[in-house]
Design an enzyme around this catalytic site. Structure first.
Site: not given
Ligand SMILES: O=c1[nH]c(=O)c2[nH]c(=O)[nH]c2[nH]1
Length: 307
Positions: A12, A57, A183, A231, A259
């Site tokens: 379930k 279940t 940013r 990343q 973004h």
């Molecule tokens: O931190 C980011 N990694 C990306 O791989 C990437 N690519 C992107 O257009 N903006 C960003 N910003």
């Protein structure tokens, strides 16, 4: 064409169980969404329709609610461990149990001074407000010998209003992105981490503490990292957890890059000095990676949407 049965599981899904513990007038709440998936000797029910090995279940649903009463809900992980052990040890045909849990967090409603709320002279300790949109997750898998516990969270929305840059990237004939030296960095953290607790002989981690600490380390790393890319921030968040929590061996993140685009205010004769942004909801960059203790085999699936 001859056919054979492949991987199969049943149970379930999405049992919404709320447990109130009443400690006098002070109440405690646990609010879970529990999904049970059982597998084992289930060839017959698929091939011939014999239900001889099938625990309904409906029974798995009842067990979830009965266990909330009988064992309480100390933590999502502990509750899942009770359930998984029960299904595998009480039903011979069931060889593996996988319990997935989402936990909704509630906070007490407090007065503006941070103290408990009073009605007249009575202190009210039974009023709660849902904590953000964030969900805690746990997946408990047991095959009668070994445990696999993968915990995590999703929809933890965070934002840094500075200390984030993105530049020096590859540029080809389709690249229009401007390099950014200051940013906004924002994401909805989805993370899953795997514990190295795998059998009953090992001392069990303190699941509640471990969750709080993992969450804390990930937020601190997000806040403290001067970011050159999402990343890099992701890796910092993961390695902070692996370095500080010895019970966790692997963590995987799925981080949308939410973004925020600077709005062009020139047409209105206004200067935008890094102040006004358009928060786009799609498309978004999607940055995903696993961070591991060195020497450990990765086990968290690449696609963890259902985990
Ligand atoms: O931190 C980011 N990694 C990306 O791989 C990437 N690519 C992107 O257009 N903006 C960003 N910003």
């Amino acid at each position: 064409m001859p056919t054979i049965l492949g991987q199969n599981q049943y149970g379930k899904a999405e049992n919404r169980v709320v447990k109130i513990v009443r400690d006098g007038d002070t109440h405690h709440i646990k609010d879970l969404n529990v999904s049970v998936a059982l597998s084992g000797d289930m060839d017959d029910v698929h091939y011939s329709g014999s239900n001889a090995n099938v625990l309904p279940t409906d029974t798995t649903k009842n067990t979830v609610f009965a266990f909330a009463k009988e064992h309480g809900i100390e933590s999502a992980e502990q509750f899942g461990i009770h359930l998984a052990r029960h299904f595998v040890t009480s039903q011979e045909p069931i060889k593996t149990a996988r319990i997935r849990i989402e936990e909704y967090a509630w906070e007490r409603i407090a007065t503006s001074d941070g103290n408990s709320r009073f009605i007249g002279a009575e202190e009210v300790q039974h009023s709660f407000v849902r904590k953000g949109q964030e969900l805690r997750t746990a997946q408990i898998t047991y095959d009668g010998r070994k445990w696999e516990i993968v915990s995590g969270l999703k929809d933890l929305t965070v934002l840094n209003s500075t200390n984030s840059e993105f530049w020096g990237y590859v540029k080809d004939r389709y690249t229009t992105l401007k390099e950014a030296y200051d940013r906004i960095l924002a994401t909805d953290v989805s993370a899953r981490w795997r514990y190295n607790w795998t059998d009953d002989e090992q001392p069990m981690p303190n699941w509640e503490k471990s969750y709080r600490q993992a969450r804390k380390h990930m937020l601190e790393a997000f806040a403290e990292t001067y970011s050159l890319s999402l990343q890099q921030t992701l890796y910092q968040m993961g390695s902070r957890i692996i370095d500080s929590r010895s019970e966790i061996d692997e963590i995987r993140f799925s981080l949308p890059n939410n973004h925020h685009f600077l709005v062009d205010l020139e047409p209105f004769g206004l200067k935008n000095d890094n102040e006004v942004y358009f928060a786009a909801d799609r498309p978004y960059g999607l940055i995903e990676a696993t961070v591991l203790r060195d020497g450990v085999e990765p086990k968290i699936p690449v696609d963890m949407t259902n985990l």
